[in-house]
Write a protein that holds these residues in place. Structure first.
Motif: not given
Length: 394
Positions: A256-257, A261, A288, A319, A323, A327, A350-351, A358, A362
């Motif tokens: 998802r990130l 994101g 990522l 991670y 994150l 963010t 969180w994205e 965010d 985080s």
């Protein structure tokens, strides 16, 4: 179906893509921003049942309970849900991961028959582990349970219990032998949240959310048949619960990130046209890519039984701190942009693209499941074989 064959895995991916195109509500982020608790619960329950009807709600469970997907299929499923910006199962997260792992690993046949089908029908669970003064050092918990005939009577306090205000049941740790060494005197209970003597108080966070709660227990009675595992052996059972945070749950978050994101971060950066911004963006994309590869590798080696004792800590640390960096960068870019908003969608992660919120949110990720300091200690001691940290007695 053998999903390990490329052609069959490809067909499965196309089926998931088609389902995502038709079933994911196009406006769910807007619709879930600023809603109240009742609307949030209704949306989450409906989304869970959509996934259930498709066979996507609990892919990691055994086939007899509604799962049975191969690891390769599960990876594809989470990749496609992330790529299509599906809502997260925020409300059912503890239920389908922590509660299910505990029941499958240590529950009695009767406990599994009672609760696993109920979870599929929408039963909501909360985790009652952390306490004031017993967060990272969970074994220092002081909530006490004394046995009275066929019941345990529990008094104490829990904190940082996500979603407790909506929960039907709680995974509860309590001390049943105050004289034993702290890891040996803990028992594990399944607590009905409708029991007399329970008070839940939501905690308002800096982001405006209130998904964390305090739980106060005053002489709460739990039937002895709700003990899971042996009395005073709850610490060992808790390790199975905490182990549910590894592997595919981290894979889902990483995907998802890396999808929604990062796409929003690219959109934010385009408005700047600055080579320094482009350089930082490229560095984040490399990180990522590495995170997603680490997560896939961990899942595959965990299934094969070859994962190392500190591998999950490496992924969790990577991670949570990536994150924060990502963010933080989004907040820098979006400080005067369209994404500087005061609310974020209840069913998101969180994205959300609300970069300031965010970024503030985080920081919680470097605390639960073991702080970054604890993860580094695990990596050093269990992964690299370094000498153990000295224990400082109080």
């Amino acid at each position: 179906m053998s999903a390990d064959r490329p052609e069959e895995l490809g067909a499965f991916r196309e089926r998931v893509r088609e389902w995502c195109r038709t079933e994911i509500p196009a406006d769910w982020r807007q619709a879930q921003t600023g809603v109240g608790g009742a609307e949030f619960v209704a949306f989450q329950q409906d989304w869970f049942q959509r996934l259930r009807r498709a066979g996507f709600a609990v892919p990691h469970w055994p086939a007899e309970y509604g799962g049975g997907m191969s690891v390769a299929q599960q990876i594809v499923l989470y990749q496609e849900l992330a790529a299509h910006d599906a809502p997260r199962l925020v409300l059912a997260f503890v239920s389908v991961h922590h509660a299910a792992a505990t029941l499958l690993g240590a529950g009695t046949p009767e406990q599994r028959r009672r609760h696993l089908p109920a979870i599929l029908d929408g039963e909501i669970w909360v985790q009652g582990f952390s306490e004031p003064g017993a967060g990272s050092d969970l074994a220092a918990l002081r909530t006490a349970a004394r046995r009275e005939g066929g019941e345990f009577v529990v008094t104490g306090q829990k904190v940082w219990a996500s979603g407790a205000q909506y929960a039907d049941w709680c995974l509860l740790l309590a001390r049943t032998d105050p004289e034993a060494p702290k890891r040996r005197g803990i028992s594990y209970f399944l607590l009905d949240m409708r029991s007399p003597g329970i008070e839940v108080r939501p905690i308002r966070q800096a982001t405006g959310d209130a998904h964390f709660c305090e739980i106060f227990l005053d002489e709460v009675r739990i039937p002895a048949e709700n003990l899971i595992g042996a009395e005073n052996k709850g610490w060992q059972v808790a390790q199975q619960t905490l182990g549910a945070e590894r592997g595919l749950t981290m894979l889902e978050l990483a995907e998802r990130l890396g999808h929604a994101g990062f796409r929003w971060l690219v959109e934010e950066a385009r408005a700047h046209g600055d080579p320094v911004v482009d350089d930082r963006l490229a560095a984040l994309e490399i990180e990522l890519t590495g995170l997603r590869a680490l997560c896939r590798d961990l899942v595959e080696r965990h299934e094969a039984g070859t994962a190392g004792p500190a591998d999950a800590s490496v992924v969790k640390l990577f991670y949570s701190e990536l994150l924060q960096r990502m963010t933080d960068f989004g907040a820098e870019l979006g400080a005067v942009g369209a994404h500087t908003v005061l609310r974020k969608p209840m069913s998101g992660g969180w994205e959300s693209g609300a970069w300031v919120l965010d970024f503030v949110g985080s920081w919680e990720w470097t605390i639960p499941g073991g702080t970054s300091e604890i993860q580094r200690t695990i990596i050093g001691e269990r992964g690299l074989g370094l000498p153990r940290e000295p224990v400082v007695s109080s």
